[in-house]
Design an enzyme around this catalytic site. Structure first.
Site, PDB file in Angstrom:
ATOM      1  N   ALA A 185      29.432  56.673  80.879  1.00 57.89           N
ATOM      2  CA  ALA A 185      28.680  56.392  79.426  1.00 57.89           C
ATOM      3  C   ALA A 185      27.730  56.516  79.375  1.00 57.89           C
ATOM      4  CB  ALA A 185      28.302  54.701  80.032  1.00 57.89           C
ATOM      5  N   HIS A 240      16.394  47.436  79.327  1.00 56.45           N
ATOM      6  CA  HIS A 240      18.214  47.402  79.312  1.00 56.45           C
ATOM      7  C   HIS A 240      18.831  46.050  79.042  1.00 56.45           C
ATOM      8  CE1 HIS A 240      21.973  49.825  79.564  1.00 56.45           C
ATOM      9  NE2 HIS A 240      22.788  48.722  79.163  1.00 56.45           N
ATOM     10  N   HIS A 276      12.931  57.356  74.318  1.00 57.18           N
ATOM     11  CA  HIS A 276      13.927  57.021  75.163  1.00 57.18           C
ATOM     12  C   HIS A 276      14.673  57.965  75.867  1.00 57.18           C
ATOM     13  CE1 HIS A 276      16.353  53.573  77.193  1.00 57.18           C
ATOM     14  NE2 HIS A 276      17.125  54.604  78.008  1.00 57.18           N
ATOM     15  N   HIS A 304      16.793  60.490  78.945  1.00 61.91           N
ATOM     16  CA  HIS A 304      17.634  60.383  79.766  1.00 61.91           C
ATOM     17  C   HIS A 304      17.066  62.367  80.217  1.00 61.91           C
ATOM     18  CE1 HIS A 304      18.555  56.583  81.044  1.00 61.91           C
ATOM     19  NE2 HIS A 304      18.763  56.438  79.877  1.00 61.91           N
ATOM     20  N   LYS A 364      10.340  50.491  83.736  1.00 65.00           N
ATOM     21  CA  LYS A 364      11.904  50.272  83.235  1.00 65.00           C
ATOM     22  C   LYS A 364      12.675  49.201  83.581  1.00 65.00           C
ATOM     23  CE  LYS A 364      15.947  50.604  80.090  1.00 65.00           C
ATOM     24  NZ  LYS A 364      16.340  51.900  80.678  1.00 65.00           N
ATOM     25  N   ASP A 407      17.782  57.818  73.717  1.00 66.30           N
ATOM     26  CA  ASP A 407      18.797  57.175  75.278  1.00 66.30           C
ATOM     27  C   ASP A 407      19.885  58.270  75.405  1.00 66.30           C
ATOM     28  OD1 ASP A 407      19.820  55.674  77.235  1.00 66.30           O
ATOM     29  OD2 ASP A 407      21.154  54.551  75.751  1.00 66.30           O
ATOM     30  N   HIS A 441      17.325  50.662  72.973  1.00 70.04           N
ATOM     31  CA  HIS A 441      18.880  51.003  72.077  1.00 70.04           C
ATOM     32  C   HIS A 441      19.051  49.402  71.945  1.00 70.04           C
ATOM     33  CE1 HIS A 441      20.070  49.836  76.505  1.00 70.04           C
ATOM     34  NE2 HIS A 441      19.801  50.699  77.170  1.00 70.04           N
TER      35      HIS A 441
HETATM   36 ZN    ZN Z   1      18.806  54.683  78.535  1.00 70.00          ZN
END
Ligand code: ZN
Length: 342
Positions: free
Chosen positions: A260, A138, A16, A18, A99, A244, A172
């Site tokens: 965040a 998520h 996971h 980004h 996702k 994450d 996560h």
């Molecule tokens: Zn994420």
């Protein structure tokens, strides 16, 4: 002088991550992928990755940005309940997972799913199961921030029960409630970040507010972290490492509306090595947590990469091209000594 302890990790996979797009992708791609054999790349761009053209083009931009790094991006699609079986069949070889974001929960998730009606989702989720495409979720509701994940567990269970052939990855996870759900359904799996194994809400907001530790899901209570640690350190076969790692520009974190996300990718393996050592967990468990379990769950065969870490203090940089990492400016116990493609 005796040489320092070394630890070798093979074919690390981050399930996971980004990598963002455009300037941010260019800025962080190499540092984020250098020690990884591969990673599940999240699709929450603006607009989200939701067509074959999007997937192919984004993958090309990633390959260009990593600039020769020996790294495989496992591409994902942004879940839409309107995807047809024909569409999924046409794209199944270009992606590794899909996702799902509940609407409006995290960075660029405005186009996400709001209802979780099993019959409305039946066609698309059954097609995903047929094509062996895991559903990454998520899992947070719109409830009180500390309760959002625990409240979502009933939705995970509803989906797991209704679609027993679909692999559902609880992304996560941060709570004991999610850890407990792992045991209830065979088709529920989870990723765990390095920061959620290290911090609780106290580290974020117990003293001076720490914007670089602020993320969604927010770090929870000590007993939640204990539950996460237990399954990670034991390399529970249904949990995988997923950083994450979520870069934002420094000004977006150090502002009155803090974005965040915690940026950990360049230091995650060093932190995990130290954490497993501190807890006397065997190295083979770390190896399973950062690669073996993911290979089994996803059925992927990673490209070869060997990462040698050395127990020499590493001073975490104040930033990586304008992105402040977790523990910026602090010493951590392990350094990356060597990365090779054997
Ligand atoms: Zn994420």
């Amino acid at each position: 002088m005796p040489s320092n302890k070394q630890v070798t990790l093979n074919n690390p996979l981050d399930m996971h991550i980004h990598l963002r797009d455009e300037e941010m992708l260019e800025n962080i791609a190499k540092d984020s992928t250098h020690t990884l054999s591969g990673a599940i790349v999240m699709p929450n761009l603006v607009p989200p990755v939701s067509s074959k053209e999007d997937v192919v083009a984004y993958k090309q931009r990633i390959i260009k940005a990593i600039d020769g790094e020996n790294f495989k991006p496992y591409m994902t699609l942004f879940f839409k309940p309107t995807y047809t079986r024909e569409f999924l069949e046409s794209i199944k070889d270009d992606i590794t997972a899909i996702k799902l974001y509940p609407a409006g929960i995290t960075t660029n998730s405005e186009g996400g799913v709001s209802g979780f009606d099993v019959e409305e989702l039946r066609d698309v989720l059954e097609a995903m199961a047929e094509f062996n495409l895991p559903l990454c979720v998520h899992g947070e509701t719109n409830g009180f921030v500390m309760d959002r994940e625990a409240e979502f567990v009933s939705i995970y269970e509803k989906l797991a029960e209704a679609f027993p052939k679909l692999k559902i990855i609880m992304e996560h996870i941060t709570t004991k409630a999610s850890v407990d759900a792992l045991e209830k359904f065979e088709n529920l799996y989870a990723t765990i970040t390095v920061h959620h194994l290290l911090i609780t809400l106290d580290d974020v907001a117990g003293g001076m507010l720490q914007p670089h530790l602020f993320c969604k899901p927010i770090a929870k209570r000590p007993e939640d972290r204990e539950a996460l640690l237990k399954v990670a350190l034991n390399a529970h076969p249904k949990v995988m490492y997923g950083s994450d790692s979520a870069p934002h520009p420094q000004h977006a974190k150090e502002s009155c509306g803090c974005a965040a996300g915690v940026f950990t990718a360049p230091i995650a393996l060093q932190l995990l090595t130290e954490l497993f050592e501190k807890n006397d967990a065997p190295l083979e468990n770390l190896q399973a947590f950062i690669s073996g379990n993911a290979q089994n769950i996803y059925g992927v065969k990673p490209i070869s990469k060997k990462v040698v870490l050395e127990k020499t203090p590493f001073k975490v940089p104040s930033d990586y091209n304008g992105v402040v990492p977790m523990y910026a400016g602090e010493d951590i116990a392990y350094s990356i000594k060597e990365v090779s493609d054997e």
